[in-house]
Scaffold this motif. Structure first.
Motif, PDB file in Angstrom:
ATOM      1  N   THR A  20       0.850  -1.183   0.000  1.00 25.22           N
ATOM      2  CA  THR A  20       0.000   0.000   0.000  1.00 25.22           C
ATOM      3  C   THR A  20       0.883   1.230   0.000  1.00 25.22           C
ATOM      4  N   ILE A  21       0.648   2.119  -0.960  1.00 27.35           N
ATOM      5  CA  ILE A  21       1.351   3.399  -1.015  1.00 27.35           C
ATOM      6  C   ILE A  21       0.291   4.476  -0.840  1.00 27.35           C
ATOM      7  N   GLN A  22       0.600   5.417   0.048  1.00 31.75           N
ATOM      8  CA  GLN A  22      -0.395   6.417   0.402  1.00 31.75           C
ATOM      9  C   GLN A  22       0.247   7.794   0.514  1.00 31.75           C
ATOM     10  N   ASP A  23      -0.457   8.792   0.008  1.00 35.10           N
ATOM     11  CA  ASP A  23      -0.079  10.172   0.274  1.00 35.10           C
ATOM     12  C   ASP A  23      -1.301  10.842   0.878  1.00 35.10           C
ATOM     13  N   LEU A  24      -1.303  12.129   1.007  1.00 31.27           N
ATOM     14  CA  LEU A  24      -2.427  12.803   1.654  1.00 31.27           C
ATOM     15  C   LEU A  24      -3.701  12.750   0.826  1.00 31.27           C
ATOM     16  N   ASP A  25      -3.587  12.489  -0.488  1.00 34.43           N
ATOM     17  CA  ASP A  25      -4.750  12.486  -1.377  1.00 34.43           C
ATOM     18  C   ASP A  25      -5.333  11.113  -1.668  1.00 34.43           C
ATOM     19  N   LYS A  26      -4.497  10.090  -1.660  1.00 29.00           N
ATOM     20  CA  LYS A  26      -4.985   8.782  -2.122  1.00 29.00           C
ATOM     21  C   LYS A  26      -4.213   7.639  -1.487  1.00 29.00           C
ATOM     22  N   GLU A  27      -4.827   6.463  -1.555  1.00 30.44           N
ATOM     23  CA  GLU A  27      -4.194   5.225  -1.103  1.00 30.44           C
ATOM     24  C   GLU A  27      -4.368   4.199  -2.219  1.00 30.44           C
ATOM     25  N   THR A  28      -3.291   3.534  -2.586  1.00 31.56           N
ATOM     26  CA  THR A  28      -3.317   2.573  -3.683  1.00 31.56           C
ATOM     27  C   THR A  28      -2.624   1.291  -3.252  1.00 31.56           C
ATOM     28  N   VAL A  29      -3.250   0.154  -3.549  1.00 32.16           N
ATOM     29  CA  VAL A  29      -2.634  -1.144  -3.284  1.00 32.16           C
ATOM     30  C   VAL A  29      -2.120  -1.682  -4.617  1.00 32.16           C
ATOM     31  N   ILE A  30      -0.843  -2.056  -4.637  1.00 25.47           N
ATOM     32  CA  ILE A  30      -0.222  -2.570  -5.857  1.00 25.47           C
ATOM     33  C   ILE A  30       0.324  -3.964  -5.568  1.00 25.47           C
ATOM     34  N   THR A  31       0.050  -4.892  -6.474  1.00 18.37           N
ATOM     35  CA  THR A  31       0.426  -6.292  -6.304  1.00 18.37           C
ATOM     36  C   THR A  31       1.604  -6.632  -7.205  1.00 18.37           C
ATOM     37  N   ALA A  32       2.500  -7.472  -6.688  1.00 15.88           N
ATOM     38  CA  ALA A  32       3.643  -7.941  -7.477  1.00 15.88           C
ATOM     39  C   ALA A  32       3.822  -9.435  -7.246  1.00 15.88           C
ATOM     40  N   SER A  33       4.239 -10.131  -8.287  1.00 16.15           N
ATOM     41  CA  SER A  33       4.629 -11.523  -8.155  1.00 16.15           C
ATOM     42  C   SER A  33       5.999 -11.567  -7.505  1.00 16.15           C
ATOM     43  N   TYR A  34       6.239 -12.591  -6.727  1.00 17.50           N
ATOM     44  CA  TYR A  34       7.552 -12.694  -6.103  1.00 17.50           C
ATOM     45  C   TYR A  34       8.536 -13.438  -7.005  1.00 17.50           C
ATOM     46  N   LEU A  35       8.345 -13.326  -8.337  1.00 14.55           N
ATOM     47  CA  LEU A  35       9.314 -13.858  -9.291  1.00 14.55           C
ATOM     48  C   LEU A  35      10.597 -13.038  -9.259  1.00 14.55           C
ATOM     49  N   SER A  36      10.447 -11.779  -8.864  1.00 17.03           N
ATOM     50  CA  SER A  36      11.610 -10.922  -8.654  1.00 17.03           C
ATOM     51  C   SER A  36      11.556 -10.440  -7.212  1.00 17.03           C
ATOM     52  N   ASP A  37      12.621  -9.823  -6.756  1.00 19.64           N
ATOM     53  CA  ASP A  37      12.671  -9.348  -5.375  1.00 19.64           C
ATOM     54  C   ASP A  37      12.119  -7.923  -5.325  1.00 19.64           C
ATOM     55  N   ALA A  38      10.801  -7.822  -5.331  1.00 19.46           N
ATOM     56  CA  ALA A  38      10.125  -6.533  -5.427  1.00 19.46           C
ATOM     57  C   ALA A  38      10.447  -5.607  -4.255  1.00 19.46           C
ATOM     58  N   ILE A  39      10.486  -6.145  -3.051  1.00 20.29           N
ATOM     59  CA  ILE A  39      10.787  -5.322  -1.878  1.00 20.29           C
ATOM     60  C   ILE A  39      12.194  -4.744  -1.992  1.00 20.29           C
TER      61      ILE A  39
END
Length: 105
Positions: A20-39
């Motif tokens: 979840t990425i959030q700023d003062l205007d919005k919150e968005t959930v983004i999904t990634a496969s763990y085929l790569s090291d996303a974190i």
């Protein structure tokens, strides 16, 4: 222009990551496969920006498409853009959708 990003709720389940990425205007959930090291990719981009880089780009695999990230800074302003890209076999082009776009200073 906002003054804060919050990255939270990083959840790993069955080979998938939800962030979840959030700023003062919005919150968005983004999904990634763990085929790569996303974190790691996201964290290293932030670290390198803090160390002086002006822009970092990386890709999160998200079957069947991908999320193309660009994080950049200009003095005290930081911009984050996440674009979902999916190859369209019928038109032989990439269909793109902005998942997250924001700037803070």
């Amino acid at each position: 222009m906002n003054n804060l990003y919050t990255i939270s709720k990083i959840a790993l389940q069955n080979g998938w990551l939800d962030m979840t990425i959030q700023d003062l205007d919005k919150e968005t959930v983004i999904t990634a496969s763990y085929l790569s090291d996303a974190i790691y990719d996201f964290t290293m981009a932030v670290v390198l920006l803090c160390e002086g880089s002006k822009e970092r780009s990386f890709v999160w695999m998200n079957e069947p498409g991908e999320v193309q990230w660009t994080i950049s800074r200009n003095n005290l302003e930081v911009s984050i853009n996440g674009i979902y890209s999916l190859y369209n076999e019928r038109t032989m082009t990439f269909d793109e959708e902005i998942l997250y776009q924001g700037s803070v200073s």
